[in-house]
Design a protein around this motif. Structure first.
Motif, PDB file in Angstrom:
ATOM      1  N   ILE A 189       0.836  -1.202   0.000  1.00  8.94           N
ATOM      2  CA  ILE A 189       0.000   0.000   0.000  1.00  8.94           C
ATOM      3  C   ILE A 189       0.872   1.254   0.000  1.00  8.94           C
ATOM      4  N   VAL A 190       1.875   1.294   0.861  1.00  9.53           N
ATOM      5  CA  VAL A 190       2.751   2.461   0.947  1.00  9.53           C
ATOM      6  C   VAL A 190       3.559   2.621  -0.337  1.00  9.53           C
ATOM      7  N   LYS A 191       4.058   1.530  -0.897  1.00 13.70           N
ATOM      8  CA  LYS A 191       4.840   1.595  -2.139  1.00 13.70           C
ATOM      9  C   LYS A 191       3.988   2.146  -3.272  1.00 13.70           C
ATOM     10  N   GLU A 192       2.757   1.676  -3.387  1.00 14.19           N
ATOM     11  CA  GLU A 192       1.854   2.163  -4.432  1.00 14.19           C
ATOM     12  C   GLU A 192       1.537   3.650  -4.231  1.00 14.19           C
ATOM     13  N   ALA A 193       1.328   4.056  -2.983  1.00 13.49           N
ATOM     14  CA  ALA A 193       1.024   5.461  -2.687  1.00 13.49           C
ATOM     15  C   ALA A 193       2.211   6.352  -3.044  1.00 13.49           C
ATOM     16  N   VAL A 194       3.411   5.928  -2.696  1.00 11.06           N
ATOM     17  CA  VAL A 194       4.606   6.715  -3.009  1.00 11.06           C
ATOM     18  C   VAL A 194       4.798   6.782  -4.522  1.00 11.06           C
ATOM     19  N   ALA A 195       4.607   5.668  -5.211  1.00 14.35           N
ATOM     20  CA  ALA A 195       4.759   5.658  -6.669  1.00 14.35           C
ATOM     21  C   ALA A 195       3.762   6.614  -7.324  1.00 14.35           C
ATOM     22  N   ALA A 196       2.512   6.607  -6.856  1.00  8.49           N
ATOM     23  CA  ALA A 196       1.492   7.506  -7.411  1.00  8.49           C
ATOM     24  C   ALA A 196       1.852   8.960  -7.138  1.00  8.49           C
ATOM     25  N   TYR A 197       2.323   9.252  -5.935  1.00  6.57           N
ATOM     26  CA  TYR A 197       2.714  10.614  -5.577  1.00  6.57           C
ATOM     27  C   TYR A 197       3.872  11.095  -6.451  1.00  6.57           C
ATOM     28  N   VAL A 198       4.876  10.262  -6.611  1.00  3.80           N
ATOM     29  CA  VAL A 198       6.046  10.639  -7.403  1.00  3.80           C
ATOM     30  C   VAL A 198       5.634  10.883  -8.857  1.00  3.80           C
ATOM     31  N   GLU A 199       4.785  10.039  -9.400  1.00  3.31           N
ATOM     32  CA  GLU A 199       4.312  10.230 -10.777  1.00  3.31           C
ATOM     33  C   GLU A 199       3.526  11.534 -10.906  1.00  3.31           C
ATOM     34  N   ASP A 200       2.639  11.812  -9.951  1.00  8.33           N
ATOM     35  CA  ASP A 200       1.871  13.058  -9.973  1.00  8.33           C
ATOM     36  C   ASP A 200       2.795  14.274  -9.928  1.00  8.33           C
ATOM     37  N   GLN A 201       3.784  14.243  -9.050  1.00  7.25           N
ATOM     38  CA  GLN A 201       4.706  15.363  -8.926  1.00  7.25           C
ATOM     39  C   GLN A 201       5.557  15.524 -10.183  1.00  7.25           C
ATOM     40  N   ARG A 202       5.983  14.417 -10.777  1.00  9.53           N
ATOM     41  CA  ARG A 202       6.756  14.474 -12.021  1.00  9.53           C
ATOM     42  C   ARG A 202       5.913  15.120 -13.132  1.00  9.53           C
ATOM     43  N   ASP A 203       4.638  14.702 -13.240  1.00 10.89           N
ATOM     44  CA  ASP A 203       3.739  15.290 -14.242  1.00 10.89           C
ATOM     45  C   ASP A 203       3.504  16.771 -13.973  1.00 10.89           C
ATOM     46  N   TYR A 204       3.317  17.128 -12.703  1.00 12.58           N
ATOM     47  CA  TYR A 204       3.100  18.519 -12.313  1.00 12.58           C
ATOM     48  C   TYR A 204       4.292  19.384 -12.701  1.00 12.58           C
ATOM     49  N   LEU A 205       5.498  18.917 -12.379  1.00 10.15           N
ATOM     50  CA  LEU A 205       6.697  19.688 -12.694  1.00 10.15           C
ATOM     51  C   LEU A 205       6.902  19.805 -14.206  1.00 10.15           C
ATOM     52  N   ALA A 206       6.578  18.750 -14.949  1.00  9.44           N
ATOM     53  CA  ALA A 206       6.679  18.803 -16.414  1.00  9.44           C
ATOM     54  C   ALA A 206       5.688  19.822 -16.971  1.00  9.44           C
ATOM     55  N   ALA A 207       4.475  19.866 -16.406  1.00 11.38           N
ATOM     56  CA  ALA A 207       3.476  20.840 -16.849  1.00 11.38           C
ATOM     57  C   ALA A 207       3.935  22.262 -16.541  1.00 11.38           C
TER      58      ALA A 207
END
Length: 97
Positions: A34-52
């Motif tokens: 659960i924690v690994k999936e949550a961290v992966a989702a957060y990192v992906e969201d932040q990567r997309d946000y910074l790219a935007a």
């Protein structure tokens, strides 16, 4: 070949730790999963946000913008039955009108 996974420790507030445990039980997954999936989702969201943000800054540097009217119209539509798609630039070189 899968990459090697290292152990990583974090401290969670008691209420969040309980929520993770409940979710793990309900989904029949481990707390680590659960924690690994949550961290992966957060990192992906932040990567997309910074790219935007980078893309928006590049467009701004080129003088490409969305007009206030178009932006406000879109914002007012959010959460309504007639929600509008993200507005496209209408100010600047080659702006779509």
């Amino acid at each position: 070949m899968p990459s090697k996974a290292d152990t990583f420790s974090i401290r969670l507030p008691d209420d969040l730790k309980r929520d993770v445990a409940r979710l793990a039980t309900a989904t029949r997954r481990s707390r680590a999963f659960i924690v690994k999936e949550a961290v992966a989702a957060y990192v992906e969201d932040q990567r997309d946000y910074l790219a935007a943000l980078d893309e928006a800054a590049e467009e701004a540097d080129k003088g490409i913008f969305v007009s206030e009217d178009r932006a406000l119209s879109w914002l007012r539509s959010l959460g309504t039955e007639d929600e509008k798609p993200l507005p496209e630039a209408d100010i600047g070189p080659d702006a779509r009108t």
